[in-house]
Design a protein around this motif. Structure first.
Motif, PDB file in Angstrom:
ATOM      1  N   VAL A  52       0.854  -1.182   0.000  1.00 56.31           N
ATOM      2  CA  VAL A  52       0.000   0.000   0.000  1.00 56.31           C
ATOM      3  C   VAL A  52       0.890   1.231   0.000  1.00 56.31           C
ATOM      4  O   VAL A  52       1.836   1.326   0.773  1.00 56.31           O
ATOM      5  N   ARG A  53       0.595   2.139  -0.917  1.00 54.25           N
ATOM      6  CA  ARG A  53       1.452   3.310  -1.113  1.00 54.25           C
ATOM      7  C   ARG A  53       0.781   4.567  -0.558  1.00 54.25           C
ATOM      8  O   ARG A  53       1.421   5.410   0.043  1.00 54.25           O
ATOM      9  N   ALA A  54      -0.515   4.662  -0.789  1.00 53.00           N
ATOM     10  CA  ALA A  54      -1.216   5.885  -0.402  1.00 53.00           C
ATOM     11  C   ALA A  54      -2.578   5.549   0.199  1.00 53.00           C
ATOM     12  O   ALA A  54      -3.146   4.492  -0.071  1.00 53.00           O
ATOM     13  N   VAL A  55      -3.048   6.460   1.038  1.00 55.60           N
ATOM     14  CA  VAL A  55      -4.369   6.294   1.634  1.00 55.60           C
ATOM     15  C   VAL A  55      -5.181   7.560   1.365  1.00 55.60           C
ATOM     16  O   VAL A  55      -4.647   8.662   1.361  1.00 55.60           O
ATOM     17  N   HIS A  56      -6.455   7.376   1.077  1.00 58.52           N
ATOM     18  CA  HIS A  56      -7.322   8.521   0.829  1.00 58.52           C
ATOM     19  C   HIS A  56      -8.418   8.565   1.879  1.00 58.52           C
ATOM     20  O   HIS A  56      -8.941   7.523   2.266  1.00 58.52           O
ATOM     21  N   ALA A  57      -8.735   9.796   2.287  1.00 61.91           N
ATOM     22  CA  ALA A  57      -9.771   9.949   3.309  1.00 61.91           C
ATOM     23  C   ALA A  57     -10.946  10.731   2.731  1.00 61.91           C
ATOM     24  O   ALA A  57     -10.783  11.483   1.761  1.00 61.91           O
ATOM     25  N   ASP A  58     -12.125  10.543   3.309  1.00 60.65           N
ATOM     26  CA  ASP A  58     -13.269  11.344   2.866  1.00 60.65           C
ATOM     27  C   ASP A  58     -13.258  12.692   3.597  1.00 60.65           C
ATOM     28  O   ASP A  58     -12.326  12.995   4.355  1.00 60.65           O
ATOM     29  N   ALA A  59     -14.305  13.480   3.406  1.00 64.13           N
ATOM     30  CA  ALA A  59     -14.337  14.834   3.970  1.00 64.13           C
ATOM     31  C   ALA A  59     -14.241  14.829   5.493  1.00 64.13           C
ATOM     32  O   ALA A  59     -13.733  15.770   6.107  1.00 64.13           O
ATOM     33  N   ASN A  60     -14.709  13.734   6.118  1.00 62.98           N
ATOM     34  CA  ASN A  60     -14.654  13.664   7.575  1.00 62.98           C
ATOM     35  C   ASN A  60     -13.332  13.097   8.098  1.00 62.98           C
ATOM     36  O   ASN A  60     -13.176  12.903   9.297  1.00 62.98           O
ATOM     37  N   GLY A  61     -12.464  12.769   7.190  1.00 62.67           N
ATOM     38  CA  GLY A  61     -11.188  12.221   7.625  1.00 62.67           C
ATOM     39  C   GLY A  61     -11.192  10.713   7.780  1.00 62.67           C
ATOM     40  O   GLY A  61     -10.221  10.126   8.245  1.00 62.67           O
ATOM     41  N   ARG A  62     -12.299  10.088   7.406  1.00 63.54           N
ATOM     42  CA  ARG A  62     -12.378   8.626   7.503  1.00 63.54           C
ATOM     43  C   ARG A  62     -11.759   7.995   6.256  1.00 63.54           C
ATOM     44  O   ARG A  62     -11.984   8.459   5.145  1.00 63.54           O
ATOM     45  N   VAL A  63     -10.983   6.941   6.472  1.00 59.24           N
ATOM     46  CA  VAL A  63     -10.375   6.234   5.346  1.00 59.24           C
ATOM     47  C   VAL A  63     -11.458   5.845   4.347  1.00 59.24           C
ATOM     48  O   VAL A  63     -12.525   5.354   4.734  1.00 59.24           O
ATOM     49  N   LYS A  64     -11.196   6.109   3.039  1.00 58.56           N
ATOM     50  CA  LYS A  64     -12.186   5.653   2.052  1.00 58.56           C
ATOM     51  C   LYS A  64     -11.578   4.732   0.991  1.00 58.56           C
ATOM     52  O   LYS A  64     -12.296   3.966   0.353  1.00 58.56           O
ATOM     53  N   SER A  65     -10.269   4.802   0.799  1.00 59.89           N
ATOM     54  CA  SER A  65      -9.640   3.847  -0.122  1.00 59.89           C
ATOM     55  C   SER A  65      -8.133   3.874   0.058  1.00 59.89           C
ATOM     56  O   SER A  65      -7.571   4.798   0.673  1.00 59.89           O
ATOM     57  N   VAL A  66      -7.474   2.853  -0.486  1.00 55.45           N
ATOM     58  CA  VAL A  66      -6.013   2.854  -0.514  1.00 55.45           C
ATOM     59  C   VAL A  66      -5.558   2.594  -1.943  1.00 55.45           C
ATOM     60  O   VAL A  66      -6.312   2.058  -2.759  1.00 55.45           O
ATOM     61  N   GLN A  67      -4.319   2.993  -2.189  1.00 53.54           N
ATOM     62  CA  GLN A  67      -3.751   2.778  -3.504  1.00 53.54           C
ATOM     63  C   GLN A  67      -2.466   1.980  -3.324  1.00 53.54           C
ATOM     64  O   GLN A  67      -1.668   2.257  -2.427  1.00 53.54           O
ATOM     65  N   THR A  68      -2.259   0.989  -4.180  1.00 47.53           N
ATOM     66  CA  THR A  68      -1.077   0.146  -4.008  1.00 47.53           C
ATOM     67  C   THR A  68       0.020   0.556  -4.975  1.00 47.53           C
ATOM     68  O   THR A  68      -0.198   1.362  -5.872  1.00 47.53           O
ATOM     69  N   LYS A  69       1.194  -0.031  -4.769  1.00 47.68           N
ATOM     70  CA  LYS A  69       2.335   0.275  -5.645  1.00 47.68           C
ATOM     71  C   LYS A  69       2.028  -0.109  -7.083  1.00 47.68           C
ATOM     72  O   LYS A  69       2.507   0.517  -8.021  1.00 47.68           O
ATOM     73  N   ASN A  70       1.258  -1.177  -7.262  1.00 50.61           N
ATOM     74  CA  ASN A  70       0.876  -1.593  -8.618  1.00 50.61           C
ATOM     75  C   ASN A  70      -0.316  -0.804  -9.143  1.00 50.61           C
ATOM     76  O   ASN A  70      -1.011  -1.249 -10.067  1.00 50.61           O
ATOM     77  N   ASP A  71      -0.587   0.324  -8.458  1.00 48.85           N
ATOM     78  CA  ASP A  71      -1.646   1.241  -8.872  1.00 48.85           C
ATOM     79  C   ASP A  71      -3.032   0.643  -8.875  1.00 48.85           C
ATOM     80  O   ASP A  71      -3.882   0.980  -9.704  1.00 48.85           O
ATOM     81  N   LYS A  72      -3.247  -0.220  -7.920  1.00 46.88           N
ATOM     82  CA  LYS A  72      -4.582  -0.759  -7.748  1.00 46.88           C
ATOM     83  C   LYS A  72      -5.241   0.091  -6.661  1.00 46.88           C
ATOM     84  O   LYS A  72      -4.609   0.404  -5.644  1.00 46.88           O
ATOM     85  N   THR A  73      -6.494   0.466  -6.862  1.00 48.40           N
ATOM     86  CA  THR A  73      -7.205   1.210  -5.818  1.00 48.40           C
ATOM     87  C   THR A  73      -8.229   0.281  -5.173  1.00 48.40           C
ATOM     88  O   THR A  73      -8.992  -0.383  -5.866  1.00 48.40           O
ATOM     89  N   VAL A  74      -8.191   0.214  -3.875  1.00 50.34           N
ATOM     90  CA  VAL A  74      -9.144  -0.642  -3.158  1.00 50.34           C
ATOM     91  C   VAL A  74      -9.954   0.237  -2.211  1.00 50.34           C
ATOM     92  O   VAL A  74      -9.393   0.918  -1.349  1.00 50.34           O
ATOM     93  N   ALA A  75     -11.259   0.220  -2.388  1.00 47.46           N
ATOM     94  CA  ALA A  75     -12.127   0.990  -1.501  1.00 47.46           C
ATOM     95  C   ALA A  75     -12.209   0.282  -0.154  1.00 47.46           C
ATOM     96  O   ALA A  75     -12.352  -0.947  -0.099  1.00 47.46           O
ATOM     97  N   CYS A  76     -12.104   1.046   0.920  1.00 46.84           N
ATOM     98  CA  CYS A  76     -12.197   0.442   2.257  1.00 46.84           C
ATOM     99  C   CYS A  76     -12.465   1.537   3.280  1.00 46.84           C
ATOM    100  O   CYS A  76     -12.110   2.695   3.069  1.00 46.84           O
ATOM    101  N   GLU A  77     -13.083   1.152   4.373  1.00 42.19           N
ATOM    102  CA  GLU A  77     -13.352   2.120   5.439  1.00 42.19           C
ATOM    103  C   GLU A  77     -12.377   1.917   6.596  1.00 42.19           C
ATOM    104  O   GLU A  77     -12.388   2.675   7.573  1.00 42.19           O
ATOM    105  N   LEU A  78     -11.599   0.841   6.502  1.00 39.98           N
ATOM    106  CA  LEU A  78     -10.645   0.572   7.583  1.00 39.98           C
ATOM    107  C   LEU A  78      -9.349   0.071   6.958  1.00 39.98           C
ATOM    108  O   LEU A  78      -9.365  -0.775   6.063  1.00 39.98           O
ATOM    109  N   LEU A  79      -8.241   0.636   7.444  1.00 40.14           N
ATOM    110  CA  LEU A  79      -6.934   0.171   6.996  1.00 40.14           C
ATOM    111  C   LEU A  79      -6.165  -0.335   8.214  1.00 40.14           C
ATOM    112  O   LEU A  79      -5.895   0.427   9.150  1.00 40.14           O
TER     113      LEU A  79
END
Lengths: 368, 435
Positions: free
Chosen positions: B209-236
């Motif tokens: 996992v390379r990057a994490v994205h949060a929604d407006a409230n700061g809650r995790v909403k997805s992660v991005q991997t080194k192979n550029d795969k995006t996985v939606a998730c609410e918990l990392l």
């Protein structure tokens, strides 16, 4: 943390002494009260009427409630057993044990006596022995039954039970044969963790269960004396009747039925077995002197507490495992669930005469 | 006057030290400090609490009255400073405690994972090591439908299993080519992977996992991997290992000698007078071995059994015993969902050219792997059955040959009655010991 949603709430609530657990306990207690003391002035119990409706007895026949009770009990053991096998199918000990328990319940404790009753013979439970079934030691029973039945009960109680107890511990009976244990380890499975693990409960148990055994021995002695002491002893005969009646009320009905089963959702599955059963008390003493034990693999325990939590007899298994101490406790019924839930494979049940030297070497068991 | 013994950390190392000391010394004033919990609890039970199999209280290995009965003081505070010359520590509430003997048992902390976008995350990123982590997971699971767990070790799979129990769709991201190459060979890793997938885990290997994205409230909403795969998730969940919890010590004056952990000698004493270190935070000497620089080899034994062993050891030493600490051969066991795992042997020291004999039961997740160096049995790995670890360890001590071990292997089985793994039906493959 419980699972999400209403079903998650219910599953947690009913197994963690919540509102629904108490409601279930009250309902079960009421069922037993009606079963034992609910006969109307005409001798008809409301449960008899239900039994008639279900064709479990001829309309008007009294005692049909017992057929209903046996059917419900056997159904609970069978369905609970199926659930048990589905859940612990990877563990052969649990699978074999559960199958035996369901088999014994549905044959020796249910269909065989039922057929005997249909055939006009007084029903007989081949899987129960003295002291659990005190009646099978009484002169009334011995005089009025065919020799093979009497022999089975006497030899079973005097020879089979103690010999198997010495070789295999209590478990061959309490976890493989007995109907009380059968219900606990099948339908009662979700409630097993509720047993009290405290030292206080252990001290209480040692008093009550041996008191129960003593009461059983005294009652048996008085009944036998009243029948076999030559001459006429009206006082003794009176006491024999009184003891039998109070034993039937306190031990059989109140403790094994009402308290034993109704307490499942709030006190765990083996309240009767742990605190009151005279058979368990006797087998426990034999077990302490016999070969059965729980072996602890050295230095491998991580103190997670799953073993203690899942022990239905309230044994703090972890206190032995984390001290590297193989052990035998009188109350252990050998259900094998501590060994099953252990995430490190530290525990195993065995019948072994060999005692490894490690057992002599008790490590940091706390000073009490 | 009674010795004042101050123990920082009430994990298994600190508590084992305290209880062993008390058993040998009635008069010592023993104090256990913790900023995590009032009472000793079993960290290894975190997953069972999260899965509602254990109430919090059942995680505590001793009844609460034990601490008073054993006359062990418990103080809930964090140590912020240590003055070895004055023999005092400072707590976060500005109190100062004096000691005669100080035992550092501060354990380890999760290894941090630097991620792009981490600053925007306020909720949904968890570790799974402390009671507070458990609190966070419990707060989050009901609002989580999908989760990603990073890290191919034991804590990772425990978190994955717990999340799955909560019916959360879980993606398990493992950096290496298969699950847990530090402990399992490729074939074993594949067996565990199949088992995980059968339970519904989405296992992703060779990725990070390379990057994490949060929604407006700061809650995790997805992660991005080194192979550029995006996985939606609410918990990392981040479980890429642990590091000795020693950073706070580098600012103390003078600090103890630090390597990866707190460096200790063969009595587990640090470079500071009257200060000892035990458990996950200690870096012990491996006797008679040198590292690549020609210095005494050292290791951090970050495992439950070692922490307990070191705690008992230091207590014996403080009450008169003259022993030298030497880490024994490594052993461990675990459970991957239902699959039991047992290992014995120093896997880091497997020599070049050593061979593995892998025994597998066709169609089942059951295997045993015997490693030998040509003449002696030196390591053992098993999946799907139980083994009597001390027996295997003894065979290694005795220098038993591979052939001897194979003939006697059944003697080390520890399965439940009726459930012995059938060794005769197992099929054999020979592999290089090092993947």
């Amino acid at each position: 943390m419980r699972r999400k949603g209403p079903m998650g709430w219910l599953a947690h609530d009913v197994t963690h002494r919540g509102v629904t657990a108490w409601m279930l306990t009250i309902a079960l207690a009421m069922f037993y009260v009606v079963l034992y003391w609910g006969d109307g002035p005409n001798g008809v119990n409301p449960l008899d009427k239900i039994a008639w409706l279900l064709h479990l007895g001829r309309p008007g026949q009294s005692g049909a409630k017992w057929t209903l009770y046996g059917t419900l009990y056997t159904l609970a053991v069978t369905l609970g057993g199926i659930g048990m096998i589905r859940r612990y199918g990877h563990n052969r000990y649990q699978v074999v044990r559960t199958m035996v328990v369901v088999f014994v319940q549905s044959t020796f404790a249910f269909s065989v006596p039922l057929f005997m009753k249909f055939a006009g013979h007084p029903e007989h439970y081949f899987s129960y022995f003295w002291p659990l079934k005190m009646y099978y030691f009484e002169p009334g029973f011995i005089r009025s039954n065919p020799a093979p039945l009497v022999l089975w009960s006497l030899i079973g109680s005097m020879v089979l039970v103690p010999v198997l107890g010495v070789f295999f511990g209590k478990r061959w009976y309490c976890s493989w044969v007995c109907g009380c244990g059968g219900l606990a380890n099948t339908a009662g499975e979700p409630f097993r963790a509720l047993s009290d693990k405290s030292e206080r409960a252990w001290r209480f148990e040692k008093i009550t269960i041996h008191a129960s055994l003593a009461l059983t021995l005294v009652t048996t002695a008085v009944v036998l004396a009243s029948a076999f002491v030559p001459g006429n002893h009206p006082v003794l005969d009176l006491y024999a009747v009184k003891f039998r009646e109070s034993y039937a009320l306190i031990v059989s009905a109140l403790l094994s039925g009402v308290v034993g089963v109704a307490a499942y959702p709030v006190g765990g599955t083996r309240v009767w077995c742990r605190y009151f059963c005279p058979m368990a008390a006797m087998l426990g003493l034999l077990q302490k002197a016999g070969r059965f034990r729980i072996r602890v693999k050295k230095d491998m325990c991580i103190s997670c507490g799953m073993c203690s939590n899942y022990c239905e007899m309230g044994i703090d298994v972890r206190s032995y495992a984390q001290a590297n101490e193989s052990f035998t406790r009188a109350s252990c019924v050998g259900c094998g669930m501590c060994a099953e839930v252990c995430p490190r494979g530290v525990l195993t049940l065995e019948n072994s005469r060999k005692r490894d030297p490690q057992e002599q070497l008790v490590q940091i068991r706390l000073k009490r | 006057m009674a010795r004042r013994i101050l123990i920082v950390g009430n994990g298994v190392a600190g508590v084992s030290a305290a209880l062993t000391l008390r058993a040998r010394d009635d008069s010592a004033e023993i104090t256990l400090l913790s900023d995590e919990s009032d009472y000793f609890f079993s960290r290894t039970a975190l997953m069972y609490a999260l899965m509602d199999k254990l109430p919090r209280r059942a995680m505590e290995p001793y009844e609460r009255k034990v601490w008073d009965k054993q006359n062990i003081q418990r103080v809930r505070a964090r140590v912020t400073n240590l003055d070895a010359d004055a023999h005092t520590v400072t707590l976060d509430d500005n109190r100062t405690l004096a000691y005669d003997i100080l035992i550092l048992a501060t354990g380890s902390a999760p290894r941090p994972l630097p991620l792009e976008g981490d600053d925007a995350v306020r909720e949904g990123r968890v570790h799974f090591v402390t009671l507070q982590d458990l609190d966070a997971c419990e707060r989050l699971v009901h609002s989580t439908a999908r989760a990603v767990v990073v890290g191919g070790g034991l804590i990772g799979i425990e978190l994955v299993e717990s999340l799955l129990w909560h019916k959360i769709q879980t993606t398990f991201v493992v950096r290496e080519g298969w699950y847990w190459p530090a402990a399992l060979c490729r074939e074993e890793g594949a067996m565990v992977a199949d088992h995980m997938r059968a339970h519904g885990v989405t296992l992703v290997t060779d990725d990070e996992v390379r990057a994490v994205h949060a929604d407006a409230n700061g809650r995790v909403k997805s992660v991005q991997t080194k192979n550029d795969k995006t996985v939606a998730c609410e918990l990392l969940g981040v479980a890429i290992g642990v590091v000795p919890n020693v950073r706070w010590l580098s600012e103390t004056k003078p600090p103890p000698a630090l390597g990866r952990g707190i460096r200790v000698d063969e009595r587990l004493q640090t470079s500071l007078p009257d200060v000892y270190a035990i458990g996950d935070c200690a870096e012990v000497i491996v006797p008679n071995k040198l590292d690549a620089n020609g210095e005494a080899k050292r290791k951090v034994e970050s495992i439950w059994y070692a922490a307990k062993r070191q705690g008992e050891f230091v207590a014996r030493g403080l009450s008169g015993a003259h022993e030298r600490y030497a880490p024994p051969r490594f052993f461990n066991s675990a459970k991957f969902f239902e699959v039991e795992y047992t290992t014995v042997g120093d896997w880091e020291d497997i020599p070049e050219g050593a061979e593995s004999v892998l025994l597998r039961l066709p169609g089942k997740t059951v295997s045993a792997r015997l490693v030998h160096d040509g003449s002696k049995f030196i390591a053992f790995n098993a999946l799907g059955s139980r083994w009597d670890t001390p027996v295997l360890d003894q065979w290694m001590d005795e220098g038993r040959s591979l052939e001897w071990v194979r003939r006697h292997l059944h003697e080390a089985q520890f399965d439940v009655e009726f459930g012995r793994a059938p060794l005769r039906k197992m099929q054999e493959t020979v592999l290089e010991a090092r993947p």
